[in-house]
Motif scaffolding. Structure first.
Motif, mmCIF file in Angstrom:
data_model
loop_
_atom_site.group_PDB
_atom_site.id
_atom_site.type_symbol
_atom_site.label_atom_id
_atom_site.label_comp_id
_atom_site.label_asym_id
_atom_site.label_seq_id
_atom_site.Cartn_x
_atom_site.Cartn_y
_atom_site.Cartn_z
ATOM 1 N N SER A 33 -33.275 -11.640 -7.589
ATOM 2 C CA SER A 33 -34.442 -11.601 -7.169
ATOM 3 C C SER A 33 -34.660 -11.125 -9.015
ATOM 4 O O SER A 33 -35.909 -12.534 -8.568
ATOM 5 C CB SER A 33 -34.224 -10.256 -6.919
ATOM 6 O OG SER A 33 -33.950 -9.287 -8.194
ATOM 7 N N GLU A 34 -33.798 -12.095 -10.483
ATOM 8 C CA GLU A 34 -34.627 -12.221 -11.340
ATOM 9 C C GLU A 34 -34.756 -13.540 -11.486
ATOM 10 O O GLU A 34 -36.005 -13.948 -12.032
ATOM 11 C CB GLU A 34 -33.150 -12.282 -12.409
ATOM 12 C CG GLU A 34 -33.163 -10.208 -12.553
ATOM 13 C CD GLU A 34 -32.227 -9.536 -12.026
ATOM 14 O OE1 GLU A 34 -31.803 -10.233 -11.115
ATOM 15 O OE2 GLU A 34 -32.186 -8.484 -12.174
ATOM 16 N N PHE A 35 -33.343 -14.526 -10.270
ATOM 17 C CA PHE A 35 -33.862 -16.130 -10.501
ATOM 18 C C PHE A 35 -34.920 -16.119 -9.710
ATOM 19 O O PHE A 35 -35.931 -17.068 -10.632
ATOM 20 C CB PHE A 35 -32.452 -16.101 -10.015
ATOM 21 C CG PHE A 35 -32.559 -18.434 -9.777
ATOM 22 C CD1 PHE A 35 -32.819 -18.372 -10.874
ATOM 23 C CD2 PHE A 35 -32.566 -19.179 -8.511
ATOM 24 C CE1 PHE A 35 -31.898 -20.322 -10.319
ATOM 25 C CE2 PHE A 35 -32.358 -19.900 -8.299
ATOM 26 C CZ PHE A 35 -32.241 -20.424 -9.411
ATOM 27 N N GLU A 40 -37.922 -14.451 -9.131
ATOM 28 C CA GLU A 40 -39.354 -14.186 -9.925
ATOM 29 C C GLU A 40 -39.389 -15.599 -11.103
ATOM 30 O O GLU A 40 -40.825 -15.257 -10.876
ATOM 31 C CB GLU A 40 -38.608 -13.469 -10.679
ATOM 32 C CG GLU A 40 -40.167 -11.729 -9.975
ATOM 33 C CD GLU A 40 -39.144 -10.300 -10.997
ATOM 34 O OE1 GLU A 40 -39.321 -9.382 -10.204
ATOM 35 O OE2 GLU A 40 -40.288 -10.063 -12.068
ATOM 36 N N LEU A 41 -38.326 -15.681 -11.660
ATOM 37 C CA LEU A 41 -38.947 -16.475 -12.753
ATOM 38 C C LEU A 41 -38.979 -17.884 -11.934
ATOM 39 O O LEU A 41 -39.942 -18.566 -12.733
ATOM 40 C CB LEU A 41 -37.570 -16.965 -13.416
ATOM 41 C CG LEU A 41 -37.416 -17.808 -14.054
ATOM 42 C CD1 LEU A 41 -37.887 -17.226 -15.843
ATOM 43 C CD2 LEU A 41 -35.661 -17.982 -14.960
ATOM 44 N N LEU A 42 -38.718 -18.572 -11.312
ATOM 45 C CA LEU A 42 -39.118 -19.551 -10.677
ATOM 46 C C LEU A 42 -40.501 -19.380 -9.591
ATOM 47 O O LEU A 42 -41.198 -20.751 -9.575
ATOM 48 C CB LEU A 42 -38.112 -19.907 -9.224
ATOM 49 C CG LEU A 42 -36.586 -20.525 -10.137
ATOM 50 C CD1 LEU A 42 -35.678 -20.851 -8.976
ATOM 51 C CD2 LEU A 42 -36.357 -21.918 -10.781
ATOM 52 N N VAL A 43 -41.066 -18.543 -9.336
ATOM 53 C CA VAL A 43 -42.248 -18.926 -8.830
ATOM 54 C C VAL A 43 -42.778 -18.494 -9.742
ATOM 55 O O VAL A 43 -44.722 -19.006 -9.463
ATOM 56 C CB VAL A 43 -41.975 -16.612 -7.825
ATOM 57 C CG1 VAL A 43 -44.069 -16.636 -7.164
ATOM 58 C CG2 VAL A 43 -41.353 -17.247 -6.986
ATOM 59 N N SER A 44 -42.849 -18.153 -10.913
ATOM 60 C CA SER A 44 -43.935 -18.123 -11.876
ATOM 61 C C SER A 44 -43.950 -20.215 -12.814
ATOM 62 O O SER A 44 -45.109 -20.013 -13.951
ATOM 63 C CB SER A 44 -44.129 -16.668 -13.626
ATOM 64 O OG SER A 44 -42.549 -17.506 -13.630
ATOM 65 N N GLN A 45 -42.630 -20.654 -12.167
ATOM 66 C CA GLN A 45 -42.829 -21.692 -12.184
ATOM 67 C C GLN A 45 -43.626 -22.705 -11.858
ATOM 68 O O GLN A 45 -43.969 -23.002 -10.029
ATOM 69 C CB GLN A 45 -41.673 -22.700 -12.996
ATOM 70 C CG GLN A 45 -41.065 -21.666 -13.034
ATOM 71 C CD GLN A 45 -41.432 -21.511 -15.269
ATOM 72 O OE1 GLN A 45 -41.921 -22.451 -15.889
ATOM 73 N NE2 GLN A 45 -41.660 -19.831 -15.720
ATOM 74 N N PRO A 46 -44.116 -24.649 -12.020
ATOM 75 C CA PRO A 46 -44.906 -25.206 -10.964
ATOM 76 C C PRO A 46 -43.639 -25.589 -10.210
ATOM 77 O O PRO A 46 -43.155 -26.800 -9.980
ATOM 78 C CB PRO A 46 -44.931 -26.535 -11.957
ATOM 79 C CG PRO A 46 -44.248 -26.070 -13.092
ATOM 80 C CD PRO A 46 -44.170 -24.916 -13.133
ATOM 81 N N LEU A 47 -43.064 -24.445 -9.192
ATOM 82 C CA LEU A 47 -42.468 -25.143 -8.050
ATOM 83 C C LEU A 47 -43.317 -24.460 -6.946
ATOM 84 O O LEU A 47 -43.866 -23.503 -6.737
ATOM 85 C CB LEU A 47 -41.441 -24.355 -8.251
ATOM 86 C CG LEU A 47 -40.381 -23.995 -9.254
ATOM 87 C CD1 LEU A 47 -39.382 -24.074 -9.593
ATOM 88 C CD2 LEU A 47 -39.251 -26.470 -8.794
ATOM 89 N N ARG A 78 -43.008 -22.548 -3.360
ATOM 90 C CA ARG A 78 -42.309 -21.240 -2.587
ATOM 91 C C ARG A 78 -41.403 -21.332 -1.425
ATOM 92 O O ARG A 78 -40.440 -21.038 -1.720
ATOM 93 C CB ARG A 78 -43.359 -20.349 -2.423
ATOM 94 C CG ARG A 78 -43.859 -19.582 -3.433
ATOM 95 C CD ARG A 78 -44.532 -17.909 -2.747
ATOM 96 N NE ARG A 78 -44.603 -16.999 -4.252
ATOM 97 C CZ ARG A 78 -45.060 -16.191 -3.964
ATOM 98 N NH1 ARG A 78 -44.888 -15.564 -2.490
ATOM 99 N NH2 ARG A 78 -45.607 -14.949 -4.534
ATOM 100 N N ILE A 106 -32.178 -26.938 -7.507
ATOM 101 C CA ILE A 106 -32.584 -25.572 -8.333
ATOM 102 C C ILE A 106 -31.229 -25.400 -6.845
ATOM 103 O O ILE A 106 -30.500 -24.655 -7.537
ATOM 104 C CB ILE A 106 -33.539 -25.101 -7.012
ATOM 105 C CG1 ILE A 106 -35.150 -25.010 -7.727
ATOM 106 C CG2 ILE A 106 -33.660 -23.211 -7.207
ATOM 107 C CD1 ILE A 106 -36.725 -24.720 -6.951
ATOM 108 N N LEU A 130 -44.569 -10.745 -5.847
ATOM 109 C CA LEU A 130 -42.741 -10.551 -6.379
ATOM 110 C C LEU A 130 -43.790 -9.689 -8.152
ATOM 111 O O LEU A 130 -44.534 -9.638 -8.026
ATOM 112 C CB LEU A 130 -42.083 -11.846 -6.835
ATOM 113 C CG LEU A 130 -41.708 -12.220 -5.354
ATOM 114 C CD1 LEU A 130 -41.774 -13.869 -5.674
ATOM 115 C CD2 LEU A 130 -40.720 -12.410 -5.701
#
Lengths: 237, 255
Positions: B70-72, B74-81, B83, B4, B255
């Motif tokens: 913010s889009e980036f 938001e996209l990452l938060v829904s992934q297995p990562l 916070r 990231i 988010l």
């Protein structure tokens, strides 16, 4: 597979989720329906950990998801409005997701990517894409990593009929593989032949969770959209 | 996490502003050193420039950058990562590239004209100030959802740290001129990283005599090893506390 226990979520004074409890099991295809603003997306986002509920718990395969993140490996999520970094190209977004999510034993499922011909658009920047193309990117990403659970928020909104058919065919295929599929949609007729269960939400409350067969026999309607409409009317009164 | 950070840095480099900022620092530092016949005087002019421009650019650019990501996010938060990792990667990416820009922009001229301990100290303080203001940007953005409001808060914060704070201190000093405030002023200076940085450099430039009795008190305190360590720890706290608070908030953010 997913168990939601009495979750509550308030945005200021607005009680978006009110004591919602629901269980979703393997190889079910669940339609999450209800009027606009009834908390469908908030429920989905809570399951994904994007929204943190005020109280209650959510279990994924028996483990509480609070402060956990690994469980999201098993979820493919297609958001209602896909928001992507504007100055990244389609190819870069897909590469980024691959580098984040790909593990040694993941078999990539590029079927949708190819069916939507996104490879030909790989150089296009996300900011210049139409709503429909964005949806195609979202859908392809949701299916790309072969997840056990698919969460699709308004999957067909903005897609043309041909693409809708492709997506529906894909959902049907995955359902037959025994995956859990959770869909929210307003256009009920499109879901008629896919869905096995219905969850109906209203004003932040979960009204019922039924199988299609039960619903049809209760309302006496064979068409899903009519059955739902008659239920909605009775609930309004 | 590394991945990231890599994406963030690539994205920032693609955005020309950081390159322009580097170039701006390079040109102004070079011209400042060339204008003054004495490079130590040049350092003094550069100090005032750095303490004005660096916080402004770090704070405002970071604030806008985080809102635009913010889009980036938001996209990452829904992934297995995790916070934490998403937020900290963004921070390290931003703070890293801003510090690098500062290092290249002022580091080269300082090495050329004033490669002295004071010069290196200025580089160090400038870097810490960059990190502090990036951290403050993270804190303001995580608490304000609205972009216009967030940027407004960032501008007000900069005004406060760069201008208002000194005014308030002067006001206090004049109002309570009859009392022995010199020691209190040392404590008050800890409340503003920009002032702290300025004092640390000025003391090294041997012009603290100009600051009168207060200067002597500063010298007594910051001139010692303990005083110096306290100052640096304070600067470190100024960068760690805002980012730690923002991480805590971000973990609970919807988010």
């Amino acid at each position: 597979m997913i168990t939601v226990n009495n979750i509550n979520k308030k945005f200021g004074k607005l009680h978006v989720l009110n004591e919602v409890s629901v269980t979703c099991n393997k190889s079910e295809c669940i339609a999450l329906i209800g009027p606009n603003g009834c908390g469908k997306t908030t429920l989905i986002k809570s399951i994904l950990g994007m929204v943190v509920p005020n109280s209650g718990s959510i279990l994924f395969n028996g483990n509480n998801i609070a402060n956990d993140w690994k469980y999201r490996k098993h979820i493919g999520y297609m958001p209602q409005i896909g928001r992507y970094p504007e100055n990244m190209s389609i190819g870069q977004v897909i590469e980024m997701m691959k580098s984040i999510r790909k593990e040694e034993n993941t078999i990539l499922d590029e079927e949708l990517l190819n069916a939507f011909k996104l490879n030909q658009l790989a150089d296009k920047r996300m900011g210049t894409l139409s709503g429909g193309t964005r949806q195609k990117v979202s859908a392809s990403l949701a299916f790309l990593f072969n997840p056990d659970v698919l969460i699709l928020d308004e999957p067909t909104a903005g897609l043309d009929p041909v693409s809708t058919e492709i997506l529906k065919e894909k959902i049907r295929k995955e359902k037959e593989k025994g995956k859990l599929i959770l869909i929210t949609s307003h256009i009920l007729s499109e879901l008629d032949d896919l869905v096995t269960h219905i969850i109906f939400m209203q004003d932040g409350k979960l009204r019922f969770r039924k199988t299609i067969a039960d619903l049809q026999s209760e309302t006496g309607e064979t068409k899903l959209s009519k059955a739902i409409a008659s239920i909605m009317l009775t609930h309004q009164q | 996490m590394k991945k990231i950070i890599k994406f963030v840095i690539i994205d920032i480099l693609r955005n020309k502003i950081v390159l322009l900022y580097t170039l701006f620092l390079l040109i102004t530092s070079l011209s400042v050193f060339n204008l003054e016949d004495n490079s130590s005087k040049g350092l003094l002019s550069l100090l005032n420039l750095i303490l004005f421009i660096v916080p402004l650019v770090s704070l405002i650019f970071s604030t806008i950058y985080i809102y635009n990501s913010s889009e980036f996010i938001e996209l990452l938060v829904s992934q297995p990562l995790k916070r934490n990792n998403i937020w900290l990667s963004l921070f390290f990416g931003l703070a890293g590239s801003m510090t690098l820009a500062f290092f290249i922009g002022t580091g080269i001229p300082i090495l050329l004209y004033e490669a002295s301990p004071t010069g290196f100290m200025m580089l160090g303080i400038g870097s810490i100030i960059t990190i502090i203001f990036v951290a403050i940007a993270f804190l303001t953005t995580v608490y304000t959802r609205d972009k216009a409001k967030g940027i407004g808060v960032a501008i007000l914060l900069w005004l406060y740290f760069a201008l208002l704070f000194d005014g308030i201190v002067l006001f206090i000093l004049f109002q309570f001129a009859d009392y022995p405030l010199e020691k209190a002023v040392v404590a008050i200076s800890m409340l503003n990283p920009i002032d702290l940085g300025r004092i640390l450099i000025l003391l090294r430039l041997d012009i603290s005599a100009l600051m009168g009795y207060t200067g002597a008190v500063f010298r007594d305190f910051f001139g010692t090893t303990i005083g110096m360590s306290v100052a640096f720890i304070t600067l470190l706290l100024w960068s760690i506390i805002p980012i730690a608070l923002s991480v805590k908030k971000f973990k609970q953010k919807d988010l």
